[in-house]
Design an enzyme around this catalytic site. Structure first.
Site, short mmCIF file in Angstrom:
data_model
loop_
_atom_site.label_atom_id
_atom_site.label_comp_id
_atom_site.label_asym_id
_atom_site.label_seq_id
_atom_site.Cartn_x
_atom_site.Cartn_y
_atom_site.Cartn_z
N ASP A 300 57.66 -40.76 -23.79
CA ASP A 300 57.18 -41.38 -22.56
C ASP A 300 56.57 -40.29 -21.71
OD1 ASP A 300 56.46 -42.77 -20.42
OD2 ASP A 300 58.45 -43.49 -19.86
C1 BGC Z 1 55.99 -44.83 -17.92
C2 BGC Z 1 55.65 -45.55 -19.21
C3 BGC Z 1 54.15 -45.65 -19.35
C4 BGC Z 1 53.59 -44.24 -19.34
C5 BGC Z 1 52.11 -44.16 -19.57
C6 BGC Z 1 55.25 -43.50 -17.79
O1 BGC Z 1 55.40 -42.96 -16.53
O2 BGC Z 1 57.38 -44.61 -17.87
O3 BGC Z 1 56.24 -46.82 -19.19
O4 BGC Z 1 53.81 -46.34 -20.51
O5 BGC Z 1 53.88 -43.65 -18.08
O6 BGC Z 1 51.38 -44.63 -18.51
#
Ligand code: BGC
Length: 755
Positions: A300
């Protein structure tokens, strides 16, 4: 290749022990596709392999994307194109524009050494350009078919812009409303969580296979237990038992995977001291070995790099090594794999065979999506992104997501003439604060201010008085006086208050899940006029309502409903449609009960009745530990009554089933869509069981005066729990069973599960 030496820690985290047990990573490719992958892997340098395992934010991106993913470093468009040319980037996300996608694909396919196509990903969470209700709102519909249809429509719009992969659905169970990301999931319940996870995966991917150009590959995220953050503080420590993981947090992931999701995103949190991004137990033992997952695990965002701040990795290089060896195949944003994997392999700390397995997962995804076959198939200029039918669907979803908590004296629906209405609240004239969080391509300009729609719905527009009264989190000078004046001049007040869309979402944890104080003050002042009040609550999470807000005659929970928000709210207020949503998350009496969820354990000192001043029992001095509005609650414009639960002979044989029935009657004068809910309680077992657990639900349409019998069938498997040895089990004994309109209503019947 150099010989590999692994420390004990690395050995355990690499999962090498279990490698022999891993199935050959493959997701049913044709022999020629498999050969293409083998050939490519044989030709790739370790740097090119690291490139395939690296994803970066698109250099060409909107301000909205930047707002969601701050502190992103991705260089200029030219620099990024050069990286693609050098084979250093295998995937890009949240970039803007079909045109730019095509340019990047040209560079990847025609100018890079091996011509491997780029995979374009995006956060398409609850709509692309047309925005549907935030996921928790949509879960209030209890209608998985609806969720599947909105996900499908979002996928069609998103793939029209060239995206092939979405980081959705978020399937984290959220039981602490202080956690801002409650917004993104299906609420607190495991059964609902499983059903919505599966429906959304199916919707995004469609039923024609991933190769279909309008199929959007789904990701179940965030693995695991991200929603169990202590104090509801986003990114915070999680310390839950293995049993709770199996019973509560894992099942929606399993459901999403069973529905065909080929990718999983790791979670930002640690669990019992091991960050999810370095947790080989989660990724290798559970996901790969126990569940046989053969897809791709992505970090993530900078979750791999964050191992340093967790205090788990000594430095960036070790962070890359630990994340990779624990099972994170692809690194998003941090660039750590690109920077360190080649060297880690050369030094022998990371076996190249493991890198090859991860690269294979990536190339398999690209094959599956048809990118090798025709890298531009998904990048053709197609129809316009939006379709009018999507707006209609958004309207339908919005109507179905609203939950009516109360409706004293049948204040709702409102008349469209003959009464003056004061519409009061900070967002009534806005096009923002309707879509909710995680919207990159949706535009506030596509929404309509609530006051415009309401005015149009009224026979005499002059009967509508408006005042903002307050800002969302700050008072507005003279606002309250103006609002009180409007209320005094009106017969009925519609008070639109609650959270702004920036108050719920990632990193939007709150200590108190209340209406912001300036708006509460506004509500108190308006209530003093004595006019009947309808509260239109705006919220991205469960809320604790108090004072004039809680005491209002009618309360509609309207969340953030998306593009058609205002039209749907107006239709419900004026009775063009009847509310039918049910809370997917309990609304506690006060914030201090958090985390509050309906399927809690009884404790050794339960409160058996509502005696207010009872001591030495599991209650707070101020309130009973019940919900103000429980999970499953929601009224309609009908009047629904439940008959007694019929369990027949009251016995569930070991290999059979039991039929459980009740009659549901609409005694009102409006048609209603009722959600009949089946709950059970296992009275005694070798592991304590929740006071109630949802085991089924049915949507029933009832005309005025109509009665229907709802029938559920329960079998042994429906009663499973995770036993003392952490295996699913079930024990004979007595069960309570309810068919009721919420988790806190109804009269139980009993049955025996026979041994
Ligand atoms: C979030 C994810 C998201 C990723 C990409 C992160 O901050 O936790 O859920 O998919 O960013 O945007």
């Amino acid at each position: 290749m150099k010989p590999v030496t692994l420390s004990r820690r690395n050995f355990l985290q690499s999962g090498l022990m279990s490698l022999a047990l891993l199935p050959v990573p493959a997701i049913a490719l044709s022999p020629s596709q498999s050969r293409r992958i083998d050939d490519l892997i044989a030709k790739m340098t370790i740097e090119e392999k690291a490139g395939q395992l690296s994803m970066f934010p698109g250099a060409n991106r909107s301000a909205a994307a930047d707002a969601i993913n701050p502190a992103t470093v991705s260089g200029s468009k030219e620099q990024q194109a050069e990286q693609v040319r050098q084979g250093q980037i295998g995937s890009l996300f949240n970039g803007a524009g079909l045109e730019w996608h095509r340019e990047m694909q040209e560079v990847a396919v025609k100018q890079s050494r091996l011509g491997i196509p780029i995979l374009f990903a995006a956060d398409i969470i609850h709509g692309f350009r047309t925005i549907y209700p935030i996921p928790i709102a949509e879960a209030a519909s209890f209608d998985t078919d609806l969720a599947q249809r909105t996900a499908r429509a979002a996928a069609i719009e998103g793939t029209n812009e060239g995206f092939a992969w979405t980081f959705a659905p978020m399937v984290d169970i959220s039981r602490d409303a202080r956690w801002g990301r409650s917004t993104e999931g299906a609420g607190e319940d495991v059964l609902l969580g499983r059903h919505f996870a599966a429906a959304r995966v199916k919707g995004f991917q469609g039923d024609k296979g991933l190769t279909a150009p309008d199929s959007l590959m789904a990701t179940v995220k965030h693995f695991a237990a991200y929603g169990a953050a202590e104090a509801g503080l986003d990114y915070n420590t999680v310390d839950v038992s293995e049993r709770t993981l199996y019973e509560t947090y894992f099942p929606p992931f399993q459901a999403g995977l069973d529905a065909g999701a080929p990718t999983v995103m790791a979670a930002f949190n640690e669990i019992s001291g091991v960050p999810a991004h370095a947790n080989s137990w989660l990724m290798k033992d559970i996901l790969r070995k126990k569940w046989g997952f053969k897809g791709l695990i992505i970090s993530d965002y900078t979750g791999d790099l964050e191992l340093v701040d967790h205090g788990f990795a000594k430095d960036e290089r070790e962070a890359a090594k630990l994340a990779f060896l624990a099972g994170v195949d692809m690194s998003m944003t941090s660039g750590l794999y690109l920077k360190y994997l080649p060297d880690l392999v050369k030094s022998g700390e990371v076996p190249e065979e493991l890198v090859d397995i991860s690269v294979r997962y990536v190339l398999e995804m690209k094959e599956k999506l048809g990118l090798f076959e025709d890298p531009f198939n998904r990048l053709k200029a197609k129809k316009p992104i939006t379709a009018p039918t999507n707006r209609k669907l958004s309207h339908e979803a919005a109507l179905r997501s609203v939950v009516m908590l109360k409706n004293e004296n049948k204040l709702l629906p409102l008349p469209t003439s003959g009464k003056k209405i004061a519409l009061i609240g900070p967002t009534i004239d806005r096009q923002t604060d309707q879509n909710g969080s995680w919207v990159i391509w949706g535009r506030p300009a596509d929404t309509t201010p609530l006051q415009d729609v309401i005015r149009k719905s009224m026979k005499n527009p002059a009967d509508l008085l408006t005042a903002k009264g307050s800002d969302i989190e700050k008072p507005l000078e003279g606002g309250i006086a103006e609002a009180v004046k409007a209320a005094e001049a009106a017969d009925i007040v519609v008070l639109v208050i609650g959270e702004g869309e920036r108050m719920a979402g990632e990193s939007k944890s709150r200590t108190e899940i209340i209406v912001p104080p300036p708006q509460q003050e506004l509500a108190e002042a308006v209530a003093k006029t004595g006019k009947p009040i309808v509260v239109v609550l705006k919220n991205g999470r469960a809320m604790a309502l108090s004072g004039a807000v809680a005491d209002a005659s009618s309360i509609l929970v309207t969340w953030f409903l998306g593009t058609e928000s205002s039209a749907a709210i107006s239709d419900l207020l004026f009775g063009k449609a009847s509310p039918s949503g049910r809370l997917p998350c309990s609304f506690p009496h006060v914030s201090g009960q958090s985390p509050y969820y309906y399927d809690h354990k009884p404790t050794g000192r339960p409160v058996r009745d509502a005696t207010p001043d009872i001591e030495y029992r599991a209650r707070f001095r101020e309130v009973l530990n019940t919900a103000a509005y429980p999970f499953g609650h929601g009224l309609t414009y009908g009047e629904i009554e439940y008959g007694d639960v019929d369990v027949g002979g009251g016995q569930l044989p070991a290999n059979g089933n039991i039929t459980v029935k009740a009659t549901v009657t609409n005694k009102g004068s409006h048609e209603a869509l009722e959600v009949a809910q089946l709950y059970i309680h296992d009275r005694y077992a070798s592991i304590t069981r929740p006071v109630r657990q949802l085991k089924g639900y049915q949507l029933v349409t009832l005309k005025p005066g109509e009665s229907k019998t709802v029938t559920f069938s329960l079998k042994r498997e429906d009663l499973l729990f995770v036993g003392q040895k952490n295996e699913w089990t079930v024990e004979p004994g007595t069960f309570d069973v309810w068919i009721s309109p919420s988790a806190q209503a109804g009269k139980a019947a009993q049955f025996e599960l026979l041994g």
